[in-house]
Each structure stands twice: as structure tokens, then as C-alpha cells.
Write an enzyme that holds these catalytic residues in place. Structure first.
Site, short mmCIF file in Angstrom:
data_model
loop_
_atom_site.label_atom_id
_atom_site.label_comp_id
_atom_site.label_asym_id
_atom_site.label_seq_id
_atom_site.Cartn_x
_atom_site.Cartn_y
_atom_site.Cartn_z
N GLU A 54 9.53 -0.92 -12.40
CA GLU A 54 10.03 -1.98 -11.55
C GLU A 54 11.32 -2.48 -12.55
O GLU A 54 11.23 -2.59 -13.75
CB GLU A 54 8.98 -3.18 -11.37
CG GLU A 54 9.61 -4.01 -10.40
CD GLU A 54 8.63 -5.32 -10.21
OE1 GLU A 54 7.43 -5.06 -10.35
OE2 GLU A 54 8.94 -6.27 -9.26
N MET A 65 2.51 -4.99 -15.87
CA MET A 65 3.12 -4.51 -14.53
C MET A 65 2.16 -3.82 -13.73
O MET A 65 1.01 -3.24 -13.99
CB MET A 65 4.09 -3.29 -14.98
CG MET A 65 4.87 -2.50 -13.88
SD MET A 65 5.72 -3.86 -12.69
CE MET A 65 5.68 -2.93 -11.10
N HIS A 114 -3.32 -11.88 -11.98
CA HIS A 114 -2.19 -11.85 -11.33
C HIS A 114 -1.65 -10.51 -11.22
O HIS A 114 -1.63 -9.98 -9.80
CB HIS A 114 -0.78 -12.46 -12.15
CG HIS A 114 0.46 -12.18 -11.61
ND1 HIS A 114 1.18 -13.50 -11.05
CD2 HIS A 114 1.21 -11.19 -11.63
CE1 HIS A 114 2.27 -12.98 -10.40
NE2 HIS A 114 2.48 -11.60 -11.02
N GLU A 115 -1.91 -9.56 -12.00
CA GLU A 115 -1.56 -8.19 -11.85
C GLU A 115 -2.56 -7.46 -10.74
O GLU A 115 -2.03 -6.89 -9.79
CB GLU A 115 -1.40 -7.33 -13.39
CG GLU A 115 -0.55 -8.01 -14.21
CD GLU A 115 1.03 -7.92 -13.71
OE1 GLU A 115 1.31 -7.40 -12.58
OE2 GLU A 115 1.40 -8.98 -14.35
N GLU A 132 6.19 -12.17 -5.72
CA GLU A 132 5.81 -12.81 -6.91
C GLU A 132 5.52 -14.40 -6.74
O GLU A 132 4.60 -14.74 -7.09
CB GLU A 132 7.21 -12.82 -7.89
CG GLU A 132 7.42 -11.45 -8.19
CD GLU A 132 6.33 -10.64 -9.00
OE1 GLU A 132 5.20 -11.42 -9.50
OE2 GLU A 132 6.35 -9.55 -9.11
N1 B3K Z 1 6.21 -7.18 -11.45
C1 B3K Z 1 6.50 -6.92 -12.77
C2 B3K Z 1 7.59 -7.64 -13.32
C3 B3K Z 1 8.49 -6.69 -13.47
C4 B3K Z 1 9.94 -6.83 -14.17
C5 B3K Z 1 11.05 -5.92 -14.14
N2 B3K Z 1 12.09 -6.24 -15.14
C6 B3K Z 1 5.32 -8.01 -13.54
C7 B3K Z 1 4.90 -9.09 -12.55
O1 B3K Z 1 5.13 -10.05 -12.22
O2 B3K Z 1 3.54 -9.04 -12.08
ZN ZN Z 2 4.15 -10.47 -10.53
#
Ligand code: B3K
Ligand code: ZN
Length: 880
Positions: free
Chosen positions: A127, A269, A303-304, A326
Site C-alpha cells: 500500500e 499493514m 486496527h489492522e 482509515e
Molecule cells: N494501511 C496502512 C498504511 C499504509 C501506508 C502506506 N504508505 C496501515 C493502516 O492504516 O492500517
Molecule cells: Zn488503517
């Protein structure tokens, strides 16, 4: 200087993909000198695309193309065009298979995007646009494919081979190599792809879902970290249960894996079934992690995990929609943390971050809406606005609809859009459809940048017994956006009488049984609200629980703030009143000589707090913390950091001297022996104890020095050890400071995460963090330019937290930061661009500072071959 102008991408130019990928088969041959990636795509034209006859265009970045084959036939190099960032194949049928072979060099990948190596293991970060660094592909989130991934590597160096989904095949190959094949049954965008290969230990646990399915939970870490997994695993199980109970979301695969890696650009991530974490956001033990780190791990693991639904099952149509996943997921993790700990304290922490850093972003050159309209480099848009303001926007919907309707809305959203790539508008629409509420005006929160300002005035008509509130709303101009419309703002309110009792909010002369708290809905530029049946002018408690991400101006009298600090039933507003009072006192000293009197009532109110054992101790600990220098800067115009620092120090020293005995008693009371526990109460006690210790050392108290030394040497946990170290570092006891820093390094030098704390304690301290010492730390044996955590813990802490040293009037701090940014721009542009933030705020400071900050920005702008990441932030910062 960069000669070409990087391209701006606009939301208004969004087009559906011309081609869809149904299936991708990947084969990775991993070697020490590189990796060969075989990718076979099953492609068809998108019937919804208007672009008939458009050539197939695949994204790529830093790839060496070895071959291309269409339906099994190798193509001559004249049959396609390799433009580096695009592979173009003009003549393709309606449906076909395209096989592409590329060669990449993970061992030389310092950007940490795509496939790279960290401490000897292979790992990925895709990402937002990292997959194109692995192979040519339509690297956009609205192309969703089923992935089958075969990984081949040396068996002894890389016994563990992981990817998304379930392992379906494995076996040995020639030359001591082996392979594992993974299949992910859920179609997904390329940004959720992950691969890990390494010599890792496996920690196993299991979770039984609400429908009775058994899920294998596995953590993979380097052997030296095998004792640091329990807390993350436990957090994961709690998060899984919580998501079932609160959102009705069950996990969908049979395996859920977490991997810890040391070199990672951000926290973690959410790759499907294979979350990859920065070691510092997942590994913890009592001896090596502070309470704050435990709480951060719990929040990030949750969160993940929550992304599995809000992000993976329902994903973003394009990167302008980033806050769709997000903002919503931060809201979900905040609800989870509130349920697991102290809700008021969680709210205070989130509001503090928002008001200190997001409000600053919203008022600066990078201001953008929660759903931006354009960007140059999407990596620059993983911002506080997308995450934290995005969270507040979802929270406001929650508060406007109520929990029950919000749940109906989220159920509808997940059901309606499962397996799709959608927009923030689809999210709001689901909330509208489920609740019957019209959120048309509310949508402006996604479109307009800038923090709304509410000016509140009141008056009391004693004869009629009527209290009137007039609230005026403005939304400030931001780059590229002027003349904004009023927004829809939920404004929670209470009124207190002089005894501190909550008054009924009677808004209709005939009303009986009125509630004592209401959420007023502000939609226009000006509103007037009347409250009837009052005997005296009440004290208003405004924007309770921080019900909207706005600035509130009201002419508070100090006695009103003192009153709210001890009477407001809303914990958040009690804290907020204390902050407003401290800010008012500090601001009244800025630029005045040291003879200026400090508000005498401040001491008594802090004494009251220190001795208050009926209030939630976690709240007390928060209330004792003075507003940060960063927040004081945010609240000023033409900020002069040395004066702000000096005024804040005066208040701190004044309080600490006057309250010396109370602080000592507070320390003793909260210094309880016994098992280390992570309950909210135990955390609050450690926090109180360490605040008291810090204040006492600040005034050079010898008795406290003995306590700090004892605590530093004998603590059985990192919260206390680091608390004592920080207090010593920030004190005037030079010898003890040096001894403690040396001893700490000696003891923990083999633990990178603890060494990072050791770096940042020194870099953030105005006692130790002067530039020569910062340079010395950069040359330290434990420092590594390639490791983002190390850069953050030295340079980030210096420029972001050590305001007096960074804003040295001679400009040396700015020059230093510019030098670091230019150096990092070549190796890791994402990290380099993040570091520009402190300089980007140059207009906020008094001319002595702002002029030199601007020069530093110009020197970065003039660097050869500037990355587009840094280009975007620097150019926007320098724009008029
Ligand atoms: N989705 C990832 C963040 C990715 C950032 C890339 N530069 C982590 C998160 O918000 O859970
Ligand atoms: Zn996130």
C-alpha cells in the site's frame, strides 16, 4: 533541481478500469542477489468501461522486464512498449492470459516499498502503490483479483514462506531449495498482497468464532523476540471477539498471521490474512515496553484486524477514498480502546492529537479535505486529516444517528458493498438509507478542508429566566478553497448552576422533564438557542466529549474554568477546562518579565487534583499535564518558541515548587509494590507517580533524586524505568543523567526497540537534545540511516518535540533538518517527505524563525533529482 514537474492526479478524472484481472498466479524465485517474479494474469475487458480499444496498460516501478507472453506466445519486443513506469500491450483480445517475468533486487530496496529485505528476511509493503515495484500490474484498488502465490527459496535460510490465504501445496526442490504455494479465496486489490520469507519462530494460538469456526492464529518473529508476542496475541483475540459483538463481523479465513519486521515505513499493514507489523508496534514485554506502548500495540493490532472488514472485504475505489477505510477503522479501534480502558482518557488523547497536530495540518500548506480532490504522491496523504479527522467525521455520524442506527448503517454498508471497491459517499449513503436521516449537508465534512471555528456568546435575561447562546460558524480558507459553506456540526452541551448541579435544558417554555445534556445541531452560519426557567446565569459546558472537530471560542473567565475543572460531570470538559486555564495563564506570561505574577489560584486547583482520590485517577493524571509546547505554538500567531518555552517552564517550576510536599506524597501513595498489571487504574498510578517524579526532579529536589535513582535501578517494568530515566535526563543533575543513560544503554543495547526509546528520550529533551549531541547520536553504533524507527527516534523527536533546540534562533536546527531530508530523499523518499512537516509550518513563526525555515525549504527544493514525495510537500509549503 528537479526539472520536470511531477504530474497531479485528480479525483474528477477517475475512470473505471479498462481491463479487469480475474486471477493472478505469482511465482517468486528468491535469491541473495535478486528475485525473479513470474506473473500470469487472467484478464478481460471491463464491460463498464467506455474506453473500447484502449491498449492494456500495466503499472511498474524499478522493474527489469525479462519477458512478456500473450496466451502462451512470447511477444517480440516490438509487440509491447516498456516505458519503465508502464508496460503497454496494444493488441489484446477481449479475454486473455498475459505472462510477465521481471527481475527485482529486494536486497537493494531502501525505499521499503514493494519486496525488500529487513534483518535478513524478505517482506513486502504494497500500500499504496508498492505492488508495481514487484511486477507489472494494474496497481489500483478497484482491480480485484484472486491471488495464487508460489514462493521458492533456500530452505535453511528461509524455512518460513508466507503469503495471503491458505497454504495449498509445499515441497522440496533441488539445491536445498523449497517452495510453498498459497491461495487466497477472496478477490483483493494488489495493495493487500503480502509475502514473507525468513528464519522465523512461530507462535500459535486459536480463536473460535461466533459461528463456531476454529481459526489458527500465528505470529512469526525473529527468535530473539519469541518472548514478546503474548500481549499482541491476546489483543488480537480480544479484538476478534469485540468485532463480533459490536459490529457483527466474523473472521473469514482459516488462518490469521502477524509478522514483525524491524524496517518498516509506518506502524503496520492489514494485508489479507497476513498482517505485517513494525516490530515497535507489536512486540512487548513488561521489561521492555511502557504502558503507552502496550496501549499502542493493542490499538494497532485491533486496527489492522478490523481492516479485514473495513478495508479488505469492502475496499476503496481509488486513493481519494482512503479515509473510507482509515477514518472508519480508526473510529472502530478508538471504540475498542475506550471499551478496554478509560473512555474519557482515550477521548482526551485523541482530541489532544487532533487539536495539536491535525488542526495545524488543516491550517497549513498541506491542508486537504478528508476526501482530497488531487494529489501528486499518494504516500503524502496518509495524514492526520485522513485518519484522525476522518475518524471524527465517522464519530459525528455515530453521534447524530445513535448507536443502534449506526449499527444498522454499518450492517447495510458491509452487506451492500461486500467484495466491492467503493467511495466515502457510498458509506454515507448506507448510513442515510438505514437511518432515514438526510446527511446531504453533512457530506461537506468530506469535501471542505479547514477546521470550522465556532464563536460562542451568551447572555442571561434575569427577569425572564432565559439564557441565550449565540453560535456563529466560519470555515477558514485553505489552499485552493475559499468561501466555504457552513457545515453540519453536532454540538453537545450542558449547563451548570452555581452549586455545580446539572440544569435541565428547557428549550421550549412549556417543556417539562428536559434532559441535562443535549446535542445541538448547528447547520447555519449563525444560530441562537434559548434555555428557559433559570434562576441564575449558568456556567456553560460546551462541546462536551469533543463532539465535533472544531475550535470553540468563548470568553471564558478564569473562575468559570476553575469551576468546571472541579464540577463538570463531563470528564472530557473537566480536563479541557484545566487545559484552557493553563493555556490562559501561560499565554499571559509570554513576552513578560519574570516578575509577572502567576495566577495564584492555579496552585490550589492543582493541589486539589493531586489530592483527589474520588476522581478517575487516569483522568487526574491527564489533568496534571500542562499543554504541550507544540499545542501552544499551534494556538499562537508569529510564534516565538523560546518565549513560549520559558513561560511554560515558569508555570511548571512554580507549580512544582509550591506543591513539592503534595507531589512527594502523591509519589509515595502511587508507588505500590506488587504484580505488574495493565489495568486502567494501575496504569494511572504509574503515570501519576512518574509525573510527580518528573516535576520534583525539575526543581532539583534531592529527596526525589534518590527516589528516581532507586526506581531507575530497581524497576521491574519499563514504564517506571523509563519514567525515572526521563525525569533524570530532563533534570539539572548532570552526573546522574549521564550515569543513567550509560547504564540504560549498557543493559538494553541488544534490544532495538529499547534503544529507540533511549535515542528519543535524549533527542526530545531540551537538556540533552542540542544539535551537537544529535549529530553525535547519528554517529552512534546503534544508529542506522536505513531503519525508519531510528531516524524517527533521533531526527523526528528532535524536530517534532524538542522545540527549543530545533528552533534555535541561529537557524542551525533547520539547516540540519534540510540536510537530513536531502540525504534520505535518495534512499527513502517516504520517510524524507514526512520529515518536512516541521519546516512546512514556517508561516506560523515569528520572522526570525520563519525566514530561516523558508531558506531551509528552498535548499531542499533545489536538490538534484528530488523525489516526487518531497517535491510535493516542499513546493506546496513554499507556495503563496
Ligand atoms: N494501511 C496502512 C498504511 C499504509 C501506508 C502506506 N504508505 C496501515 C493502516 O492504516 O492500517
Ligand atoms: Zn488503517
Amino acid at each position: 533541481m528537479r526539472t520536470d514537474q511531477p504530474q497531479t492526479i485528480y479525483l474528477s478524472e477517475y475512470k473505471v478500469p479498462a481491463y479487469l484481472v480475474e486471477q493472478i498466479e505469482l511465482r517468486f524465485e528468491l535469491f541473495e542477489d535478486g528475485a525473479r517474479v513470474h506473473s500470469t494474469l487472467t484478464v478481460r475487458r471491463n464491460p463498464e468501461s467506455q474506453e473500447t480499444g484502449k491498449p492494456l496498460e500495466l503499472d511498474g516501478d524499478s522493474l527489469k522486464l525479462e519477458s512478456v507472453a500473450l496466451n502462451g506466445e512470447t511477444l517480440e519486443s516490438t509487440a509491447y512498449e516498456d516505458r519503465g513506469d508502464k508496460l503497454v500491450v496494444p493488441d489484446v483480445p477481449e479475454q486473455f492470459q498475459l505472462a510477465v517475468v521481471t527481475w527485482i533486487e529486494p536486497q537493494n530496496n531502501t525505499r521499503l516499498e514493494g519486496l525488500y529485505k529487513s534483518s535478513g528476511m524478505f517482506c513486502t509493503q504494497c500500500e499504496a502503490e508498492g505492488f508495481r515495484c514487484i511486477t507489472y500490474y494494474p496497481d489500483r484498488p478497484d482491480v480485484m483479483a484472486r491471488f495464487r502465490t508460489r514462493i521458492e527459496a533456500d530452505k535453511s535460510a528461509y524455512p518460513v514462506l508466507l503469503s495471503n490465504g491458505n497454504p495449498v501445496e509445499q515441497g522440496d526442490l533441488d539445491n536445498g531449495r523449497h517452495f510453498v504455494t498459497w491461495e487466497d479465496p477472496f478477490p483483493k486489490p494488489s495493495y493487500l498482497f503480502a509475502l514473507v520469507a525468513g528464519d522465523l519462530v512461530e507462535k500459535r494460538d486459536s480463536f473460535t468464532t461466533c459461528s463456531g469456526r476454529d481459526i489458527d492464529l500465528r505470529m512469526y518473529v525473529e527468535p530473539r523476540n519469541s518472548e514478546k508476542c503474548d500481549f499482541a496475541m491476546d489483543s488480537l483475540k480480544r479484538a476478534m471477539r469485540w468485532d463480533e459483538e459490536v459490529y457483527g463481523r466474523e473472521y473469514d479465513l482459516d488462518i490469521f498471521m502477524i509478522v514483525a519486521v524491524d524496517d518498516f515505513n509506518m506502524g503496520a499493514m492489514e494485508n489479507k490474512g497476513l498482517n505485517i507489523f513494525n516490530s515497535s508496534c507489536v512486540l512487548a514485554s513488561q521489561e521492555t515496553a511502557t504502558d503507552a506502548i502496550f496501549q499502542r500495540i493493542e490499538a494497532i493490532v485491533a486496527h489492522e484486524y478490523f481492516h479485514n472488514w473495513s478495508g479488505n472485504r469492502v475496499t476503496c475505489r481509488d486513493w481519494f477514498q482512503l479515509s473510507l477505510k482509515e477514518g472508519f477503522t480508526v473510529f472502530r479501534d478508538a471504540q475498542f480502546s475506550a471499551d478496554e480502558g478509560s473512555p474519557t482518557v482515550k477521548r482526551i488523547e485523541d482530541a489532544t492529537l487532533l487539536r495539536t497536530a491535525q488542526f495545524a495540518e488543516d491550517a497549513g500548506p498541506m491542508a486537504h479535505p478528508v476526501r482530497p480532490a488531487s494529489y501528486i504522491e499518494i504516500g503524502n496523504f496518509y495524514t492526520l486529516t485522513i485518519y484522525e479527522k476522518g475518524e471524527e467525521v465517522v464519530r459525528m455520524i455515530h453521534n447524530l444517528l445513535g448507536s443502534e442506527m449506526f449499527r444498522k448503517g454499518s450492517d447495510l454498508y458491509f452487506e451492500r458493498h461486500d467484495g466491492q471497491a467503493v467511495t466515502t459517499d457510498d458509506f454515507v449513503k448506507a448510513m442515510e438509507d438505514a437511518s432515514g436521516r438526510d446527511l446531504t449537508q453533512f457530506r461537506l465534512w468530506y469535501e471542505q478542508a479547514g477546521t470550522p471555528v465556532l464563536n460562542v456568546e451568551d447572555d442571561f435575561d434575569a427577569e425572564q429566566g432565559v439564557y441565550r447562546l449565540t453560535i456563529r460558524q466560519t470555515v477558514p480558507d485553505t489552499p485552493g478553497q475559499t468561501n466555504k459553506k457552513p457545515q453540519h456540526i453536532p454540538f453537545a452541551l450542558g449547563l451548570l448552576d452555581s452549586n455545580g448541579d446539572a440544569l435541565p435544558l428547557n428549550m421550549d417554555a412549556a417543556e417539562t422533564d428536559a434532559p441535562t445534556e443535549r446535542v445541538l445541531e448547528i447547520t447555519g452560519a449563525e444560530h441562537r438557542f434559548e434555555f428557559y426557567g433559570l434562576d441564575e446565569k449558568p456556567v456553560p459546558s460546551l462541546l462536551r466529549d469533543f463532539s465535533a472537530p472544531v475550535r470553540v471560542h468563548y470568553p471564558w473567565a478564569r473562575e468559570q474554568l476553575l469551576f468546571l475543572m472541579s464540577h463538570d460531570p463531563d470528564g472530557f470538559n473537566r480536563w479541557d477546562a484545566g487545559q484552557r486555564l493553563a493555556i490562559d495563564v501561560i499565554q499571559s506570561l509570554i513576552g513578560h518579565d519574570d516578575e509577572t505574577e502567576i495566577e495564584p489560584r492555579l496552585v490550589e486547583s492543582y493541589r486539589g487534583l493531586l489530592n483527589n482520590d474520588s476522581l478517575d485517577q487516569a483522568l487526574v493524571a491527564k489533568m496534571l499535564q500542562l499543554p504541550s509546547e507544540n499545542y501552544l505554538v499551534e494556538l499562537s500567531e508569529q510564534a516565538d518558541v523560546p518565549s513560549i518555552h520559558h513561560a511554560r517552564e515558569r508555570v511548571l517550576l512554580h507549580l512544582a515548587n509550591a506543591l513539592r510536599d503534595d507531589l512527594l506524597a502523591c509519589y509515595q501513595r502511587n508507588n505500590q509494590a506488587g504484580e505488574y498489571e495493565l489495568t486502567s487504574d494501575a496504569i494511572a498510578r504509574r503515570s501519576l507517580k512518574n509525573i510527580a517524579l518528573g516535576w520534583l526532579l525539575h526543581i532539583g529536589d534531592e529527596e526525589a533524586l534518590a527516589l528516581a535513582t532507586e526506581q531507575f535501578q530497581n524497576a521491574d517494568n519499563m514504564t517506571d524505568r523509563l519514567g525515572a530515566l526521563r525525569a533524570l535526563v530532563n533534570s539539572g543533575f548532570d552526573q546522574e543523567r549521564t550515569e543513567a543513560l550509560d547504564a540504560f544503554y549498557e543493559q538494553f543495547q541488544h534490544d532495538p526497540q529499547v534503544v529507540e526509546m533511549w535515542f528519543s528520550v535524549q533527542s526530545a529533551s531540551h537538556k540533552t537534545g542540542q544539535l551537537p549531541h544529535i549529530r553525535h547520536l547519528l554517529g552512534h553504533e546503534a544508529f542506522d540511516w536505513k531503519n525508519p524507527n531510528k531516524v524517527r527516534s533521533v531526527v523526528g523527536a528532535f524536530a517534532g518535540q524538542n522545540l527549543p533546540a530545533f528552533h534555535n534562533p541561529d537557524g542551525s536546527g533547520y539547516e540540519f533538518l534540510a540536510e537530513v531530508i536531502c540525504r534520505l530523499d535518495d534512499s527513502n523518499p517516504q520517510i524524507a517527505a514526512r520529515l518536512v512537516t516541521p519546516l512546512s509550518r514556517w508561516k506560523k513563526f515569528a520572522p526570525t524563525y520563519s525566514e530561516q525555515m523558508k531558506k531551509a525549504l528552498e535548499s531542499i527544493r533545489d536538490k538534484e533529482a528530488l523525489s516526487k514525495d518531497v517535491y510535493e510537500v516542499v513546493h506546496k509549503s513554499l507556495a503563496d
